[in-house]
Motif scaffolding. Structure first.
Motif, PDB file in Angstrom:
ATOM      1  N   GLY A  19      73.578   5.665   2.965  1.00 31.66           N
ATOM      2  CA  GLY A  19      72.686   7.044   2.879  1.00 31.66           C
ATOM      3  C   GLY A  19      71.306   6.749   3.346  1.00 31.66           C
ATOM      4  N   ILE A  22      71.347   6.783   6.939  1.00 36.11           N
ATOM      5  CA  ILE A  22      71.183   7.801   8.127  1.00 36.11           C
ATOM      6  C   ILE A  22      69.780   8.599   7.671  1.00 36.11           C
ATOM      7  CG2 ILE A  22      72.184  10.243   7.848  1.00 36.11           C
ATOM      8  CD1 ILE A  22      74.980   8.599   7.669  1.00 36.11           C
ATOM      9  N   ASN A  25      67.693   7.181  10.106  1.00 34.88           N
ATOM     10  CA  ASN A  25      67.841   7.463  11.458  1.00 34.88           C
ATOM     11  C   ASN A  25      68.401   6.360  12.386  1.00 34.88           C
ATOM     12  OD1 ASN A  25      68.542   9.411  13.458  1.00 34.88           O
ATOM     13  ND2 ASN A  25      66.326   9.424  14.180  1.00 34.88           N
ATOM     14  N   VAL A  26      69.128   5.527  11.783  1.00 41.63           N
ATOM     15  CA  VAL A  26      69.514   4.106  12.671  1.00 41.63           C
ATOM     16  C   VAL A  26      70.425   4.613  13.551  1.00 41.63           C
ATOM     17  CG1 VAL A  26      69.229   3.021  10.785  1.00 41.63           C
ATOM     18  CG2 VAL A  26      71.409   3.627  11.090  1.00 41.63           C
ATOM     19  N   PRO A  27      70.690   3.692  14.684  1.00 44.36           N
ATOM     20  CA  PRO A  27      71.686   4.135  15.914  1.00 44.36           C
ATOM     21  C   PRO A  27      72.918   4.181  15.076  1.00 44.36           C
ATOM     22  CG  PRO A  27      70.000   2.346  16.465  1.00 44.36           C
ATOM     23  CD  PRO A  27      69.666   2.494  15.256  1.00 44.36           C
ATOM     24  N   GLN A  28      73.844   4.893  15.734  1.00 42.97           N
ATOM     25  CA  GLN A  28      75.186   5.049  15.253  1.00 42.97           C
ATOM     26  C   GLN A  28      75.888   3.844  15.251  1.00 42.97           C
ATOM     27  OE1 GLN A  28      76.340   8.685  17.067  1.00 42.97           O
ATOM     28  NE2 GLN A  28      77.270   9.539  15.043  1.00 42.97           N
ATOM     29  N   ARG A  29      75.672   2.873  16.123  1.00 41.67           N
ATOM     30  CA  ARG A  29      76.679   1.738  16.378  1.00 41.67           C
ATOM     31  C   ARG A  29      76.433   0.927  15.308  1.00 41.67           C
ATOM     32  NH1 ARG A  29      72.343   1.295  19.907  1.00 41.67           N
ATOM     33  NH2 ARG A  29      71.166  -0.498  19.389  1.00 41.67           N
ATOM     34  N   LEU A  31      76.046   1.665  11.993  1.00 45.30           N
ATOM     35  CA  LEU A  31      76.519   2.243  10.752  1.00 45.30           C
ATOM     36  C   LEU A  31      77.341   1.229  10.076  1.00 45.30           C
ATOM     37  CD1 LEU A  31      76.225   6.021  10.935  1.00 45.30           C
ATOM     38  CD2 LEU A  31      74.718   4.911   9.766  1.00 45.30           C
ATOM     39  N   VAL A  83      66.242  -2.920  11.219  1.00 48.56           N
ATOM     40  CA  VAL A  83      67.280  -1.909  11.203  1.00 48.56           C
ATOM     41  C   VAL A  83      68.217  -2.133  10.301  1.00 48.56           C
ATOM     42  CG1 VAL A  83      68.838  -0.597  12.520  1.00 48.56           C
ATOM     43  CG2 VAL A  83      66.377  -1.197  13.668  1.00 48.56           C
TER      44      VAL A  83
ATOM     45  N   VAL B  81      59.763   7.458   9.131  1.00 50.01           N
ATOM     46  CA  VAL B  81      60.595   6.440   9.682  1.00 50.01           C
ATOM     47  C   VAL B  81      61.747   6.854  10.452  1.00 50.01           C
ATOM     48  CG1 VAL B  81      62.225   4.486   8.593  1.00 50.01           C
ATOM     49  CG2 VAL B  81      60.341   5.167   7.210  1.00 50.01           C
ATOM     50  N   ASN B  82      61.761   6.046  11.765  1.00 49.57           N
ATOM     51  CA  ASN B  82      62.881   6.582  12.724  1.00 49.57           C
ATOM     52  C   ASN B  82      63.375   5.253  13.368  1.00 49.57           C
ATOM     53  OD1 ASN B  82      64.443   7.299  14.663  1.00 49.57           O
ATOM     54  ND2 ASN B  82      63.288   9.042  15.256  1.00 49.57           N
ATOM     55  N   PHE B  83      64.085   4.521  12.783  1.00 53.57           N
ATOM     56  CA  PHE B  83      64.974   3.363  13.362  1.00 53.57           C
ATOM     57  C   PHE B  83      65.443   3.195  14.740  1.00 53.57           C
ATOM     58  CE2 PHE B  83      65.034   0.884   9.067  1.00 53.57           C
ATOM     59  CZ  PHE B  83      63.670   0.888   8.933  1.00 53.57           C
ATOM     60  N   ARG B  84      65.875   4.691  15.250  1.00 58.33           N
ATOM     61  CA  ARG B  84      66.566   4.686  16.300  1.00 58.33           C
ATOM     62  C   ARG B  84      65.666   4.522  17.398  1.00 58.33           C
ATOM     63  NH1 ARG B  84      70.785   9.322  17.404  1.00 58.33           N
ATOM     64  NH2 ARG B  84      71.465   8.533  15.349  1.00 58.33           N
ATOM     65  N   HIS B 118      68.091  13.547  15.669  1.00 59.97           N
ATOM     66  CA  HIS B 118      68.192  12.849  14.461  1.00 59.97           C
ATOM     67  C   HIS B 118      69.973  13.374  13.978  1.00 59.97           C
ATOM     68  CE1 HIS B 118      64.053  12.003  12.754  1.00 59.97           C
ATOM     69  NE2 HIS B 118      64.066  12.449  14.073  1.00 59.97           N
ATOM     70  N   TYR B 119      70.296  12.630  12.912  1.00 57.98           N
ATOM     71  CA  TYR B 119      71.597  13.091  12.595  1.00 57.98           C
ATOM     72  C   TYR B 119      71.346  14.671  12.091  1.00 57.98           C
ATOM     73  CZ  TYR B 119      73.182   8.518  12.403  1.00 57.98           C
ATOM     74  OH  TYR B 119      73.394   7.114  12.913  1.00 57.98           O
ATOM     75  N   ILE B 124      72.647  14.362   6.788  1.00 57.19           N
ATOM     76  CA  ILE B 124      71.399  13.772   6.153  1.00 57.19           C
ATOM     77  C   ILE B 124      71.622  13.898   4.511  1.00 57.19           C
ATOM     78  CG2 ILE B 124      69.111  13.219   5.862  1.00 57.19           C
ATOM     79  CD1 ILE B 124      68.716  13.878   8.822  1.00 57.19           C
ATOM     80  N   SER B 127      74.742  12.618   2.878  1.00 55.06           N
ATOM     81  CA  SER B 127      75.064  11.135   2.799  1.00 55.06           C
ATOM     82  C   SER B 127      73.761  10.580   1.845  1.00 55.06           C
ATOM     83  CB  SER B 127      74.811  10.494   4.067  1.00 55.06           C
ATOM     84  OG  SER B 127      73.780  10.718   4.733  1.00 55.06           O
ATOM     85  N   VAL B 128      72.630  11.041   2.001  1.00 55.17           N
ATOM     86  CA  VAL B 128      71.738  10.589   0.904  1.00 55.17           C
ATOM     87  C   VAL B 128      71.967  10.924  -0.629  1.00 55.17           C
ATOM     88  CG1 VAL B 128      69.360  10.827   0.107  1.00 55.17           C
ATOM     89  CG2 VAL B 128      69.781  10.563   2.555  1.00 55.17           C
ATOM     90  N   ALA B 131      74.439   8.533  -1.563  1.00 49.86           N
ATOM     91  CA  ALA B 131      73.848   7.337  -2.087  1.00 49.86           C
ATOM     92  C   ALA B 131      73.423   7.341  -3.628  1.00 49.86           C
ATOM     93  CB  ALA B 131      72.553   7.146  -1.190  1.00 49.86           C
TER      94      ALA B 131
END
Lengths: 165, 256
Positions: A19, A22, A25-29, A31, A83, B81-84, B118-119, B124, B127-128, B131
């Motif tokens: 949760g 997501i 916003n981590v990259p999909q690969r 997860l 990440v 936060v945006n890890f992508r 974003h997703y 989002i 899924s949160v 969690a």
């Protein structure tokens, strides 16, 4: 020990990690790996708790496991270790202790001072607060230290080092 | 000739500042910002000096061949936060080194990374919320309590997103979210739904936990960036206080 209950905790810890992954916003690969790391970290922590290890130490062990895995995952999936590690340790945050500490403060504010009840609440609140604090330090330390240990060189070149040994 | 050299450094500096501020606002630790910016600058053949604070970045670029240098300052925008993006920039920095990218190429890649989606919002939210019920299960909740935690988290996160969209102060948005989530879960305590509804009450606000600031704070501090570590730690504490305030308001309203 009840291994089925342990597995169930690991399963839920994985979903808590997912949760947050997501949300951040981590990259999909990444997860799947984050779910797995969250689950393994949770398993380590709850396994040690089952052996009556101190909760701060158990959290430290779980977080270190995640920290070490995050370094390898970073190499494999080509994303920085944070990440993976930050979403994975979040299921271990001492939410319940922090909540009880806050509750204790509120009760203290409305209890007459110097009564036995006040002293009892004070002791409980201090205990919960200290536990929450130590767990937080253990979590961030457990995650950060493996990263810093391996950062003498960069993660990209970690594989050749291992091959040499 | 001199103008050309100046133009080149100017472009490189703007790009480096962009990379640094973007990393900082997307949740990278100070050490990572420094390493990444240094790596890109090295690959382009510039010497740099960096001053990193939480809300702004100062950079001095020195071109060794022409002896020109430029120093300038850029403010870090509060993105969330945006890890992508963090992950994308980190991968890019390696390509810059290995494939000898030029400044326009890097700029194009940054544009692409910022535009990455974003997703979807529903994913989002759900899924949160999952969690949230996972937290409830970890603390020993069962059955109905999981559902309460799911619904309360869903509502809380929705309120937070809306508050951020309306550009409220971020701490205030967290207070609203915590209040909204605990009002719903507090109602279940009041009505006595499930065997231990307090569990759902305590875990329905955990999605707001300031995990990134607190962990980055510790990383920064033992990395030697003590000032940045303290700033992040205080930021995390204010968030924790906002969460507690929301919980307390709900507690007073329902008199639990």
């Amino acid at each position: 020990m009840d291994y089925l209950a342990l597995m169930e905790k690991g399963f839920w810890a994985g979903f808590a990690a997912l949760g947050f992954a997501i949300l951040f916003n981590v990259p999909q690969r990444t997860l799947m790996i984050i779910w797995l790391m969250g689950a393994i970290g949770g398993l380590v922590k709850f396994f040690l708790l089952g052996w009556e290890v101190n909760i701060a130490l158990a959290s430290l062990a779980g977080a270190s496991a995640i920290g070490i895995m995050s370094v390898y995952a970073a190499h494999n999936k080509q994303s920085p270790p944070l990440v993976f590690s930050i979403p994975s340790v979040i299921p271990m945050v001492p939410g319940a202790f922090a909540y009880r500490m806050m509750l204790g403060f509120m009760t203290l504010a409305s209890t007459p001072t110097n009564t036995p009840a006040y002293m009892n609440t004070m002791a409980e609140t201090a205990g919960n607060g200290l536990k929450a604090m130590f767990i937080l330090v253990a979590l961030s330390g457990g995650v950060a230290i493996p990263m810093l240990i391996t950062r003498k060189d960069t993660f990209k070149r970690i594989k050749p080092h291992i091959d040499q040994e | 000739m001199m103008d050309k050299a100046y133009q080149n450094i100017k472009e490189a500096e703007e790009m480096l500042l962009n990379v640094g501020t973007l990393l900082m606002s997307c949740g990278a630790s100070t050490g990572r910002v420094r390493t990444t910016v240094n790596r890109i600058a090295d690959a382009l053949g510039y010497n740099i000096e960096l001053l990193i604070t939480n809300r702004s970045l100062m950079l001095k670029v020195i071109d060794e061949q022409s002896d020109h240098f430029i120093a300038s300052l850029k403010r870090t925008s509060p993105h969330g936060v945006n890890f992508r993006v963090v992950s994308g920039i980190s991968r890019m920095s390696w390509k810059v080194v290995e494939e000898n990218w030029t400044v326009p190429q890097i700029n194009a890649e940054i544009e692409r990374l910022i535009a990455l989606p974003h997703y979807p919002r529903l994913i989002i939210l759900s899924s949160v919320s999952l969690a949230g019920s996972a937290f409830c299960a970890l603390f020993g909740g069962k059955g109905v309590e999981l559902v309460v935690a799911f619904v309360a988290t869903f509502f809380g996160l929705f309120v937070r997103q809306e508050a951020l969209k309306k550009q409220f102060n971020p701490y205030l948005a967290i207070f609203f979210a915590s209040f909204a989530a605990s009002i719903l879960s507090g109602l279940s305590v009041r009505l006595g739904i499930g065997s231990s509804p307090e569990l759902a009450f305590a875990t329905s606000v955990l999605f707001l936990v300031p995990g990134v600031p607190l962990i980055n704070s510790f990383t920064d501090m033992i990395d030697g960036n003590i000032l940045n570590g303290i700033v992040r730690g205080v930021h995390g504490l204010i968030i924790a206080f906002a969460i507690a305030l929301g919980l307390l308001c709900a507690k007073f309203i329902f008199n639990i």
